[in-house]
Scaffold this active site. Structure first.
Site, PDB file in Angstrom:
ATOM      1  N   ALA A 152      -0.332  -4.581   7.757  1.00 28.60           N
ATOM      2  CA  ALA A 152       0.984  -5.214   7.805  1.00 28.60           C
ATOM      3  C   ALA A 152       1.741  -4.819   6.536  1.00 28.60           C
ATOM      4  O   ALA A 152       1.136  -4.537   5.498  1.00 28.60           O
ATOM      5  CB  ALA A 152       0.822  -6.718   7.881  1.00 28.60           C
ATOM      6  N   GLY A 203      -4.065  -4.906   9.155  1.00 27.50           N
ATOM      7  CA  GLY A 203      -3.497  -4.856  10.506  1.00 27.50           C
ATOM      8  C   GLY A 203      -3.669  -3.492  11.157  1.00 27.50           C
ATOM      9  O   GLY A 203      -3.659  -3.386  12.391  1.00 27.50           O
ATOM     10  N   GLU A 219      -7.056  -3.681  12.581  1.00 22.98           N
ATOM     11  CA  GLU A 219      -6.966  -4.587  13.740  1.00 22.98           C
ATOM     12  C   GLU A 219      -6.270  -3.907  14.916  1.00 22.98           C
ATOM     13  O   GLU A 219      -6.626  -4.133  16.074  1.00 22.98           O
ATOM     14  CB  GLU A 219      -6.220  -5.867  13.340  1.00 22.98           C
ATOM     15  CG  GLU A 219      -7.052  -6.716  12.382  1.00 22.98           C
ATOM     16  CD  GLU A 219      -6.258  -7.856  11.771  1.00 22.98           C
ATOM     17  OE1 GLU A 219      -5.190  -7.582  11.182  1.00 22.98           O
ATOM     18  OE2 GLU A 219      -6.694  -9.016  11.886  1.00 22.98           O
ATOM     19  N   GLU A 247      -7.388  -7.748   3.394  1.00 25.33           N
ATOM     20  CA  GLU A 247      -6.435  -8.856   3.249  1.00 25.33           C
ATOM     21  C   GLU A 247      -6.810  -9.795   2.116  1.00 25.33           C
ATOM     22  O   GLU A 247      -5.961 -10.298   1.389  1.00 25.33           O
ATOM     23  CB  GLU A 247      -6.340  -9.654   4.557  1.00 25.33           C
ATOM     24  CG  GLU A 247      -5.562  -8.975   5.658  1.00 25.33           C
ATOM     25  CD  GLU A 247      -6.425  -8.110   6.570  1.00 25.33           C
ATOM     26  OE1 GLU A 247      -7.541  -7.708   6.163  1.00 25.33           O
ATOM     27  OE2 GLU A 247      -5.976  -7.833   7.695  1.00 25.33           O
TER      28      GLU A 247
HETATM   29  C1  HXC Z   1       3.676  -2.061   2.329  1.00 26.18           C
HETATM   30  C2  HXC Z   1       2.587  -0.186   1.638  1.00 26.18           C
HETATM   31  C3  HXC Z   1       1.387  -0.622   2.269  1.00 26.18           C
HETATM   32  C4  HXC Z   1       1.426  -1.870   2.956  1.00 26.18           C
HETATM   33  C5  HXC Z   1       1.003   1.279   1.337  1.00 26.18           C
HETATM   34  N1  HXC Z   1       2.297   0.980   1.067  1.00 26.18           N
HETATM   35  N2  HXC Z   1       0.437   0.317   2.041  1.00 26.18           N
HETATM   36  N3  HXC Z   1       3.707  -0.902   1.681  1.00 26.18           N
HETATM   37  N4  HXC Z   1       2.592  -2.547   2.948  1.00 26.18           N
HETATM   38  N5  HXC Z   1       0.380  -2.354   3.608  1.00 26.18           N
HETATM   39  C6  HXC Z   1       3.275   1.763   0.299  1.00 26.18           C
HETATM   40  C7  HXC Z   1       3.018   1.651  -1.187  1.00 26.18           C
HETATM   41  O1  HXC Z   1       3.577   0.474  -1.707  1.00 26.18           O
HETATM   42  C8  HXC Z   1       3.717   2.888  -1.695  1.00 26.18           C
HETATM   43  O2  HXC Z   1       5.101   2.650  -1.726  1.00 26.18           O
HETATM   44  C9  HXC Z   1       3.429   3.896  -0.573  1.00 26.18           C
HETATM   45  O3  HXC Z   1       3.127   3.134   0.587  1.00 26.18           O
HETATM   46  C10 HXC Z   1       2.257   4.774  -0.897  1.00 26.18           C
HETATM   47  O4  HXC Z   1       1.166   3.930  -1.190  1.00 26.18           O
HETATM   48  P1  HXC Z   1       0.071   4.336  -2.290  1.00 26.18           P
HETATM   49  O5  HXC Z   1      -0.750   3.139  -2.541  1.00 26.18           O
HETATM   50  O6  HXC Z   1       0.730   4.978  -3.464  1.00 26.18           O
HETATM   51  O7  HXC Z   1      -0.741   5.454  -1.461  1.00 26.18           O
HETATM   52  P2  HXC Z   1      -2.253   5.899  -1.618  1.00 26.18           P
HETATM   53  O8  HXC Z   1      -2.616   6.043  -3.069  1.00 26.18           O
HETATM   54  O9  HXC Z   1      -2.369   7.085  -0.715  1.00 26.18           O
HETATM   55  O10 HXC Z   1      -3.131   4.694  -1.059  1.00 26.18           O
HETATM   56  C11 HXC Z   1      -3.130   4.422   0.333  1.00 26.18           C
HETATM   57  C12 HXC Z   1      -3.732   3.025   0.607  1.00 26.18           C
HETATM   58  C13 HXC Z   1      -3.015   1.962  -0.253  1.00 26.18           C
HETATM   59  C14 HXC Z   1      -5.234   3.023   0.296  1.00 26.18           C
HETATM   60  C15 HXC Z   1      -3.534   2.761   2.112  1.00 26.18           C
HETATM   61  O11 HXC Z   1      -1.602   2.122  -0.100  1.00 26.18           O
HETATM   62  C16 HXC Z   1      -3.339   0.545   0.098  1.00 26.18           C
HETATM   63  O12 HXC Z   1      -4.376   0.018  -0.273  1.00 26.18           O
HETATM   64  N6  HXC Z   1      -2.411  -0.134   0.799  1.00 26.18           N
HETATM   65  C17 HXC Z   1      -2.527  -1.564   1.086  1.00 26.18           C
HETATM   66  C18 HXC Z   1      -3.596  -1.832   2.132  1.00 26.18           C
HETATM   67  C19 HXC Z   1      -3.697  -3.306   2.458  1.00 26.18           C
HETATM   68  O13 HXC Z   1      -3.896  -4.169   1.581  1.00 26.18           O
HETATM   69  N7  HXC Z   1      -3.551  -3.621   3.733  1.00 26.18           N
HETATM   70  C20 HXC Z   1      -3.640  -5.009   4.218  1.00 26.18           C
HETATM   71  C21 HXC Z   1      -2.248  -5.593   4.295  1.00 26.18           C
HETATM   72  S1  HXC Z   1      -2.272  -7.245   4.861  1.00 26.18           S
HETATM   73  P3  HXC Z   1       6.020   3.134  -2.956  1.00 26.18           P
HETATM   74  O14 HXC Z   1       7.347   2.519  -2.659  1.00 26.18           O
HETATM   75  O15 HXC Z   1       5.369   2.650  -4.200  1.00 26.18           O
HETATM   76  O16 HXC Z   1       6.004   4.624  -2.830  1.00 26.18           O
HETATM   77  C22 HXC Z   1      -2.457  -7.080   6.532  1.00 26.18           C
HETATM   78  C23 HXC Z   1      -2.452  -8.394   7.293  1.00 26.18           C
HETATM   79  C24 HXC Z   1      -2.514  -8.166   8.776  1.00 26.18           C
HETATM   80  O17 HXC Z   1      -2.568  -6.040   7.076  1.00 26.18           O
HETATM   81  C25 HXC Z   1      -2.093  -9.397   9.508  1.00 26.18           C
HETATM   82  C26 HXC Z   1      -1.744  -9.098  10.939  1.00 26.18           C
HETATM   83  C27 HXC Z   1      -0.869 -10.139  11.570  1.00 26.18           C
END
Ligand code: HXC
Length: 253
Positions: free
Chosen positions: A63, A104, A107, A127
């Protein structure tokens, strides 16, 4: 567009998430478009099997954290449940996963019936690391797929697992070289789409609904669906073709 829907002939559709700058994070636009695509694909008989994919580098990073960081519970509650269209998609769905499938995104893959992953793919439910928990089936689908003790580790640590680990755990169907993921998923989709669609839909329905039932009730559901197959022209054709030693011509009836 943040998502792309391609109808590729042979009864196959490919849905792609296309938000590389945000690692295919599922913002409201992506989620609404995905829901609309699956709603469209569910209708009609042209598409018999769908593939969902991200890009070569990432399936989906979950998400969109930036789009929910400041949200209140009631705002989250008012957001439309975009997962319902994917959950209710009645035709076989294959996830083609390259790169990260997190939160997500993992998921979303778990909504699929078959998951094909590249060797470098990584799956996780991180998460907890951003102060929340899975909200689109992670605690339930993963636990039912791999069991409590393996699921708990993924859910409670937030640490990702490799595609090979996910395959060994039982929630990835096949691991293939990264460059072959989409082709393999499409080839599987093509072979499923060539088979009788009523049988395919019923298999999906009975597997998914039967999993939530006591065994006797699920076996009854299976038996009744099995009997219903004998009302289809494809059953008559499939069995006639076998007896006559020729290739069947399934018409989806
Ligand atoms: C918003 C995101 C994002 C996310 C990445 N970005 N994941 N933005 N939401 N989930 C954005 C970063 O902020 C960054 O923006 C750009 O994408 C590149 O990300 P990097 O981290 O620099 O890339 P990289 O080093 O290649 O790492 C990739 C990654 C990492 C391992 C996927 O981005 C990451 O850990 N993302 C978060 C994963 C996460 O926590 N997911 C769970 C979310 S909660 P800028 O602007 O800085 O360039 C969820 C709840 C689900 O999913 C509920 C369902 C209803």
């Amino acid at each position: 567009m943040e998502t792309i829907l391609e109808r590729r002939g042979d009864g196959i559709a490919l849905v792609r998430i296309n938000r590389p700058e945000a690692r295919n994070a599922l913002n409201p636009a992506v989620r609404e478009q995905l829901a609309a695509h699956f709603h469209d694909l569910a209708a009609g008989e042209e598409v018999r099997c769908a593939v969902i994919a991200g890009s070569d580098k990432v399936f989906a990073a979950g998400a969109d954290i930036k789009a929910m960081a400041e949200a209140s519970p009631s705002e989250m509650m008012r957001r439309p449940d975009v997962w319902v269209a994917i959950r209710a998609f009645p035709k076989p769905l294959i996830a083609a996963v390259n790169g990260w499938a997190l939160g997500g995104g993992c998921e979303l893959a778990l909504h699929a019936d078959i998951i094909v992953a590249g060797e470098s793919a990584r799956f996780g439910q991180p998460e907890i690391k951003v102060g929340i928990m899975p909200g689109a089936g992670g605690t339930q689908r993963l636990t039912r797929a791999i069991g409590k003790y393996k699921a708990m580790k993924i859910l409670l640590t937030g640490e990702p697992v490799t595609a090979r680990e996910a395959e060994a755990l039982g929630f990835v169907t096949e691991v293939v070289p990264d460059a072959e993921v989409l082709d393999r998923a499409l080839a599987l989709a093509k072979s499923i789409a060539a088979l009788p669609p009523v049988a395919a839909r019923k298999i999906k329905e009975v597997v998914l609904h039967g999993a939530d039932m006591p065994l006797e009730a699920a076996l009854l559901l299976e038996r009744q669906a099995f009997q219903l197959m004998f009302d289809t022209a494809d059953q008559k054709e499939g069995m006639a073709a076998f007896i006559e030693k020729r290739a069947p011509q399934f018409r989806g009836r």
